[in-house]
Enzyme design. Structure first.
Site, PDB file in Angstrom:
ATOM      1  N   SER A   1       0.891  -1.170  -0.246  1.00  0.00           N
ATOM      2  CA  SER A   1      -0.282   0.485   0.048  1.00  0.00           C
ATOM      3  C   SER A   1       1.277   1.110   0.211  1.00  0.00           C
ATOM      4  O   SER A   1       1.644   1.338  -0.750  1.00  0.00           O
ATOM      5  CB  SER A   1      -0.989  -0.356   1.292  1.00  0.00           C
ATOM      6  OG  SER A   1      -1.706   0.669   1.137  1.00  0.00           O
TER       7      SER A   1
ATOM      8  N   HIS B   1      -2.402  -1.163  -3.299  1.00  0.00           N
ATOM      9  CA  HIS B   1      -4.084  -0.527  -3.172  1.00  0.00           C
ATOM     10  C   HIS B   1      -3.381   1.065  -4.073  1.00  0.00           C
ATOM     11  O   HIS B   1      -2.334   1.600  -4.256  1.00  0.00           O
ATOM     12  CB  HIS B   1      -3.549  -0.301  -1.246  1.00  0.00           C
ATOM     13  CG  HIS B   1      -3.937  -0.900  -0.804  1.00  0.00           C
ATOM     14  ND1 HIS B   1      -3.773  -0.770   0.529  1.00  0.00           N
ATOM     15  CD2 HIS B   1      -5.080  -2.310  -1.486  1.00  0.00           C
ATOM     16  CE1 HIS B   1      -4.344  -2.129   1.132  1.00  0.00           C
ATOM     17  NE2 HIS B   1      -4.243  -1.984   0.091  1.00  0.00           N
TER      18      HIS B   1
ATOM     19  N   ASP C   1      -4.447  -4.970   6.131  1.00  0.00           N
ATOM     20  CA  ASP C   1      -5.180  -5.424   4.620  1.00  0.00           C
ATOM     21  C   ASP C   1      -3.576  -6.106   4.627  1.00  0.00           C
ATOM     22  O   ASP C   1      -2.037  -5.853   4.592  1.00  0.00           O
ATOM     23  CB  ASP C   1      -5.037  -4.573   3.809  1.00  0.00           C
ATOM     24  CG  ASP C   1      -6.172  -5.309   2.769  1.00  0.00           C
ATOM     25  OD1 ASP C   1      -6.381  -6.588   2.700  1.00  0.00           O
ATOM     26  OD2 ASP C   1      -5.852  -4.948   1.176  1.00  0.00           O
TER      27      ASP C   1
END
Lengths: 193, 269
Positions: free
Chosen positions: A18, A45, A138
């Site tokens: 991310s 992401h 995540d």
């Protein structure tokens, strides 16, 4: 006892990241050998607007063919796949990709957990999962699924991560096999067969 | 842990008892949805979910609604809508009467987006939009044309990025946190249940939109559905798919030509 992971064969390598993970990939990809004997999938992401320039940018960093996934595409060794913006990326038992536009998971679509869990079912012990820099949870559930299926779990060293939360969260929730800086990560990936 | 064999048993039940055929859905996604439903509805085990599905026909409705994905938005992928506006509508405009099919329309956000484009091209009056889905409950939402007001800011931005120049809020009335879209739009929308897996062609269309539906099907079912679309399109009709879906490698690929980089094809034979 630590298993000897060099005896593991890798059939599929997953990298999830991310915030702060692109910089790592820009350094990592050029260090990878050109004839990888397994496919790699990147689940990052990113902004939801379909921004196709990211796959071109990543492709410019490696000699391995790099592309954004299309629905039902067969998974080919040596190729680096990028999960498309705003879809979850899943793996079918016949070694093709599926896409899914269902609800966000951990505020994310693609969600790293979704891809890692799905790949763990298909590749089991021949799966390697790596989590990079990021600012949310995540990936930890996904990495846990990789471990549970007998695969290898690794994370970027949080001390070297722009956003240490994601790898750190994994480290505190599961027995991670390896903690790497970028150079170590490249050497490890190049040693996988 | 749910085994593949368990899923097979459940899918057989659904077909034998209710005629719903999910066997050719993308298995990875379907399995995730079933596991999600197990946990949402707090079934202690998969066997109990299966028992409920088998023994309680009223639960079937919920099962089908939750296992299929009903996430959609207005003017998703603005570039796609811009291309519809600039490249497809002028062609449709040469016809005396325009029939459009939104296959797998879910709650209808894309149908209303299309109706707005038609209105702005002065074509709405001679158009009919057929909105179909296998879930009757999502079609009820299409009929009402009521969507959460909180999303209108995002939709308005997408509308403008799709080449919209009017005030987006002129298309709806806001009340109690909801946006109710104008009757002028909804009265051109014809709603019907239709299952792409088992139902056949029901009309001839000038444009079929089926975006982010085929991703839930395996290759073989995708092929079957694409043949159904081919059979339901008039000469020089258009077919629009989701941004990551393709006609490449399908049985009908030679009958279509892609317009541009958006996922819009024109039927050439």
């Amino acid at each position: 006892m630590e298993e000897d992971h060099l005896n593991h064969t890798c059939a599929f390598l997953l990298i999830g990241g991310s915030a702060g993970s692109l910089e790592v990939l820009f350094k990592l990809l050029p260090l990878l050998r050109a004839d990888l004997p397994f496919p790699i999938a990147l689940v990052l992401h990113r902004r939801s607007s379909a921004d196709s320039s990211l796959s071109e940018l990543l492709a410019s960093k490696t000699l391995n063919p790099t592309q954004e996934v299309e629905d039902k595409e067969p998974i080919t060794s040596g190729t680096i796949y990028l999960a498309p913006a705003d879809y979850h990326l899943l793996i079918e038992h016949d070694h093709t990709f599926s896409l899914d536009y269902s609800e966000k998971i951990n505020f994310s679509r693609p969600s790293i957990d979704v891809t890692f869990e799905s790949a763990a079912e298909v590749y089991g012990p021949r799966l390697v999962g790596i989590l990079l820099s990021g600012a949310n949870e995540d990936g930890t559930r996904g990495l846990t699924a990789v471990k549970r299926a007998g695969g290898i779990a690794a994370v970027q060293n949080p001390d070297t991560a722009q956003m240490p939360f994601m790898p750190h969260y994994a480290l505190t929730h599961l027995p991670v096999d390896y903690v790497f800086d970028t150079i170590q990560m490249a050497a490890f990936i190049n040693s996988l067969a | 842990m749910i085994e593949e064999e368990d899923i097979d048993l459940l899918l057989n039940d659904l077909f034998d008892l209710y005629g719903y055929d999910f066997t050719r859905y993308s298995r990875a996604s379907l399995k995730r949805r079933i596991i999600r439903l197990c946990s949402l509805d707090k079934f202690p085990s998969f066997a109990e979910l299966r028992y409920r599905v088998r023994s309680d026909p009223s639960y079937l409705k919920r099962f089908v609604e939750e296992v299929t994905v009903n996430v959609t938005e207005m003017f998703r992928d603005p570039g796609f809508y811009k291309s519809l506006r600039e490249d497809v509508l002028p062609v449709l405009g040469t016809k005396p009467f325009i029939r459009i099919w939104h296959a797998g329309c879910s709650t209808g956000e894309e149908v209303y987006s299309m109706a707005i484009l038609l209105k702005e091209a002065n074509l709405l009056r001679r158009s009919l939009l057929y909105a179909t889905d296998l879930n009757p409950s999502v079609l009820e939402k299409v009929r009402k044309g009521i969507f959460p007001l909180a999303l209108m800011k995002q939709y308005s931005e997408s509308y403008m990025n799709a080449g919209g120049t009017r005030d987006f809020s002129s298309y709806y009335t806001a009340q109690y946190g909801q946006a109710k879209f104008d009757n002028e739009l909804s009265e051109k929308i014809i709603i019907s249940t239709h299952n792409l897996v088992s139902d056949s062609s029901f009309n001839e269309f000038d444009l079929i939109l089926c975006r982010n539906v085929l991703i839930y099907f395996d290759k073989e079912l995708q092929d079957r559905v694409l043949k159904l679309f081919d059979a339901s399109l008039g000469t020089l009709g258009h077919l629009a798919l989701g941004t990551k879906e393709t006609l490449k490698f399908s049985a009908v690929q030679n009958k279509f030509k892609q317009l541009n980089r958006e996922k819009i094809w024109k039927k050439i034979i």
